[in-house]
Design an enzyme around this catalytic site. Structure first.
Site, short mmCIF file in Angstrom:
data_model
loop_
_atom_site.label_atom_id
_atom_site.label_comp_id
_atom_site.label_asym_id
_atom_site.label_seq_id
_atom_site.Cartn_x
_atom_site.Cartn_y
_atom_site.Cartn_z
N SER A 150 0.82 -1.21 0.00
CA SER A 150 0.00 0.00 0.00
C SER A 150 0.85 1.25 0.00
O SER A 150 1.98 1.26 0.53
CB SER A 150 -0.90 0.00 1.25
N TYR A 173 -2.25 0.23 10.02
CA TYR A 173 -2.44 -0.39 8.69
C TYR A 173 -1.16 -0.30 7.87
O TYR A 173 -0.67 -1.30 7.33
CB TYR A 173 -3.61 0.27 7.96
#
Length: 326
Positions: free
Chosen positions: A129, A154
């Site tokens: 990501s 995250y």
């Protein structure tokens, strides 16, 4: 070739599965259909995939190693693994942190162990990501940039996944390619993403929250462009020259940093309705801007994103209206 695809009922996984099936690949899909967002959307995606004779599905948690290993035992001829299963969402990681280590760290480890068992001929393509870049002031983000200061759990779990893949590639010569996705949107998209949230609220006449008083930019990437890049990368595993680990990392984005207010304006045009906007402060863990340097993936695979938000957002709106009967 048989492809093991985790996160098959997810947004990107669904589109990757459709692309592979269109190319006559055998796809073994894995997903646990967790309730992070309405599972009925995931079930609708699976219903479409289930119409393909070359698709087989297993409802399994990617972190359940015995179940994953058993699926691989039954699915002979796996030539590659596309690992997209994850617990997504920066803001949700503030609320349910243990679900992120479960899916994104333990799940990554299970898939790496699976690849070790399958052998070095199997190419692993896995999702990372843009969140690994944290609040880096350097733009555009390049794969060589430091990524050791994430701003969210995250992002930290996705960085951990990259490090784990590098270690396994070094130890067991597993060909592995990590892709750092940048704000993917499009038909069948996630309900927790901006395009979906804004569309739902604007059509319902509800105000939309715009963070950091609208001073935000994102590298919005249309899902068809993402899928084209994933499939191209899948076809060419990194070579093992016996020295460096056969592990690569690439940014995969649109390589345009669009102001959030322009994104909203284009969406308003596609909907034919003005948004009522509530400006709010920056959210914890969020970043002001993302912008992908896609030079390496363009050089190595000819990746050229074609879809601007002026084209992609109206396509999303058409799907949304059709799917929801609006």
């Amino acid at each position: 070739m048989t492809v093991l695809l985790t996160g098959a009922a997810g947004f990107i996984g669904f589109h990757v599965a459709e692309a592979l099936l269109a190319q006559d690949e055998e796809v073994v899909g894995v997903d646990n259909l967790n309730p992070y967002y309405d599972p009925s959307l995931k079930e609708a995606r699976l219903e479409r995939l289930g119409a393909h004779p070359n698709f087989r599905f297993h409802r399994v948690d990617v972190a359940d190693r015995e179940a994953i290993f058993a699926i691989a035992e039954k699915s002979r001829g796996i030539g590659s693994v596309v690992h997209l299963a994850a617990q997504a969402g920066v803001r949700h990681s503030l609320v349910e942190p243990f679900s992120y280590t479960h899916a994104n760290v333990t799940g990554q480890l299970v898939i790496l162990e699976l690849c070790r068992r399958l052998g070095s001929a199997v190419h692993l393509v896995y999702a990372s990501s843009s969140s690994v870049y944290g609040g880096s002031p350097k733009l555009p983000f390049a794969v060589e940039d430091r990524t050791d200061h994430p701003l969210s759990l995250y992002g930290a779990t996705k960085k951990a996944g990259e490090l784990m893949a590098h270690a396994y590639s070094h130890l067991y010569r597993i060909p592995a390619t990590g892709l750092r996705f940048f704000t993917v949107y499009g038909p069948w998209g996630r309900p927790d993403m901006a395009a979906f949230i804004f569309t739902r609220k604007i059509l319902a006449g509800e105000p939309i929250q715009v963070f950091n008083n609208g001073d935000m930019k994102r590298d919005f990437t249309y899902v068809d462009d993402i899928v084209e890049g994933v499939v191209a990368v899948l076809r060419r595993p990194p070579a093992d020259d016996g020295s460096a680990p056969p592990h690569r990392l690439y940014n995969i984005g649109n390589s345009r940093s669009e102001p959030l207010m322009r994104f909203i304006a284009v969406l308003e045009g596609a909907l034919g309705t003005k948004a009522e906007i509530e400006f709010t402060a920056m959210q914890p863990g969020d970043v002001r801007e993302t912008y992908a340097d896609i030079g390496p993936i363009s050089r190595d695979f000819g990746f050229r994103p074609k879809t601007s938000i002026d084209v992609g957002l109206p396509r999303f709106v058409r799907w949304y209206r059709q799917y929801h009967g609006v």
